[in-house]
Write a protein that holds these residues in place. Sequence first.
Motif, PDB file in Angstrom:
ATOM      1  N   LEU A 195      68.633  37.562  41.907  1.00  0.00           N
ATOM      2  CA  LEU A 195      69.378  38.580  42.640  1.00  0.00           C
ATOM      3  C   LEU A 195      67.367  39.236  43.778  1.00  0.00           C
ATOM      4  O   LEU A 195      66.410  38.784  43.204  1.00  0.00           O
ATOM      5  N   PRO A 196      67.972  39.842  44.531  1.00  0.00           N
ATOM      6  CA  PRO A 196      66.982  40.761  45.674  1.00  0.00           C
ATOM      7  C   PRO A 196      65.758  41.120  44.070  1.00  0.00           C
ATOM      8  O   PRO A 196      66.732  41.716  43.673  1.00  0.00           O
ATOM      9  N   LYS A 229      72.299  28.318  36.017  1.00  0.00           N
ATOM     10  CA  LYS A 229      73.460  28.426  37.260  1.00  0.00           C
ATOM     11  C   LYS A 229      74.565  27.646  36.442  1.00  0.00           C
ATOM     12  O   LYS A 229      74.410  26.500  36.458  1.00  0.00           O
ATOM     13  N   ARG A 243      66.908  35.749  38.571  1.00  0.00           N
ATOM     14  CA  ARG A 243      68.792  35.174  37.630  1.00  0.00           C
ATOM     15  C   ARG A 243      69.042  34.970  39.454  1.00  0.00           C
ATOM     16  O   ARG A 243      69.914  35.289  39.565  1.00  0.00           O
ATOM     17  N   THR A 291      64.864  40.418  36.614  1.00  0.00           N
ATOM     18  CA  THR A 291      65.634  40.560  37.610  1.00  0.00           C
ATOM     19  C   THR A 291      65.701  39.341  38.858  1.00  0.00           C
ATOM     20  O   THR A 291      66.539  38.193  38.887  1.00  0.00           O
ATOM     21  N   SER A 292      64.265  38.822  39.179  1.00  0.00           N
ATOM     22  CA  SER A 292      64.146  37.987  40.486  1.00  0.00           C
ATOM     23  C   SER A 292      64.289  36.871  39.738  1.00  0.00           C
ATOM     24  O   SER A 292      64.624  35.651  40.733  1.00  0.00           O
ATOM     25  N   GLN A 347      67.691  33.228  32.659  1.00  0.00           N
ATOM     26  CA  GLN A 347      67.725  34.257  34.155  1.00  0.00           C
ATOM     27  C   GLN A 347      68.429  33.064  35.063  1.00  0.00           C
ATOM     28  O   GLN A 347      68.845  33.459  35.898  1.00  0.00           O
TER      29      GLN A 347
END
Length: 397
Positions: free
Chosen positions: A276-277, A39, A274, A271-272, A36
């Motif tokens: 993202l917020p 980059k 990745r 999610t974190s 996740q």
Amino acid sequence: MDAILWEWLSFFVRWTHVIAGIAWIGSSFYFVHLDQSLKPRESLPKGAYGDEWQVHGGGFYHMVKYLVAPPALPEHVTWFKWEAYATWLSGFALLAIVYYCGARLYMIDAQVLDIPPATAIAASLAGLFLGWMIYDALCRSTLNKSDLKLALSVFAMVLAFTILYGHVYSGRGAFMQIGAIMGTIMAANVFMIIIPNQRIVVAELKAGRAPDPALGATGKQRSLHNNYFTLPVVFIMIANHYPLAYATRFSWAIIVLVIVMGVSIRHFYNTSHRGLPPPWWTWGITAAAGVAIVFLSSFPSVARPEEKAAAAPSALAEEAEIVVQSRCAMCHASEPLWPGMGHAPKGVTLETLTDMDRHSDEIRAFAVLSRAMPPGNITKMTADDRDTLARWLDEKR
């Protein structure tokens, strides 16, 4: 001596299972985190999807992921598979030692369904096989084009198994069976899909051909499923120590809520990672599910009969003592009468009213709020018996 050897066999197999599980879960969490956080960069080698710099143990690591495979096969590749295999093999051995060999105590409840041990074991094995077959069929169907639809379908499958086995086994047996089904799916994902796909990729590289990108995509999807299964399975592994989870009237709903909690927690971290917020709302869902579990476990394990005329305190205590002596004391004694049992479970003796007073909290948790005791209701404790204990405990407050 046989009881001692059997107890230590169970302990060492359980220890092996925990060790292997830690290794498997650790690698699963790490690689999903790594995946996740990758980059994409223009300077990456050909075929590379992304990279990540990490620092640990006094050094720096530069991790690069190839979406399908590198142009040339490196001389050495580390395979992550034995952690999964060891976890399942030790888990199945533990299932056999504790539940299959002790089916009459831990799987069967005559008030749920009075079946022979052989039938209970066969039903368990069939569930492990069918669970994987149905899950795999769902993943191979057109549902796999939508992660949400596939996830909801798998969730519905687990719910169906939960309700089904709740009508077949004792609460503890049903709880552990669902964990075994989910654990089998996770291990089969590694053995049947992830590792075979990786071997095909290696074979294609050696033959000088470009591997099919779908092989890696499928492996990644199954790996992510395992990641989301992990926390509910861990909960079920330790739940056999907590009867308010598995032996209540609403144990099927508790499993559902545990799955919701585990998925929401993993979604937050995935999610974190990745970049993202962070979806903080997932903790609200987790907390609400936890509160709901506590609320559901507060109901008596069986519906209370119609209110009876209050008995005199001494008479009620005598009634409760009779229940405990006839339903519990053959095991919870200084010298247990149950074959192969060398000592009272957890050191709890219930031979006198004084013993009962000392362990009243355990009686409430294990025999009133839940049906954990007697295990498999082997002594056929009735709803009236549990109500007698409940009224005695209420009187003591």
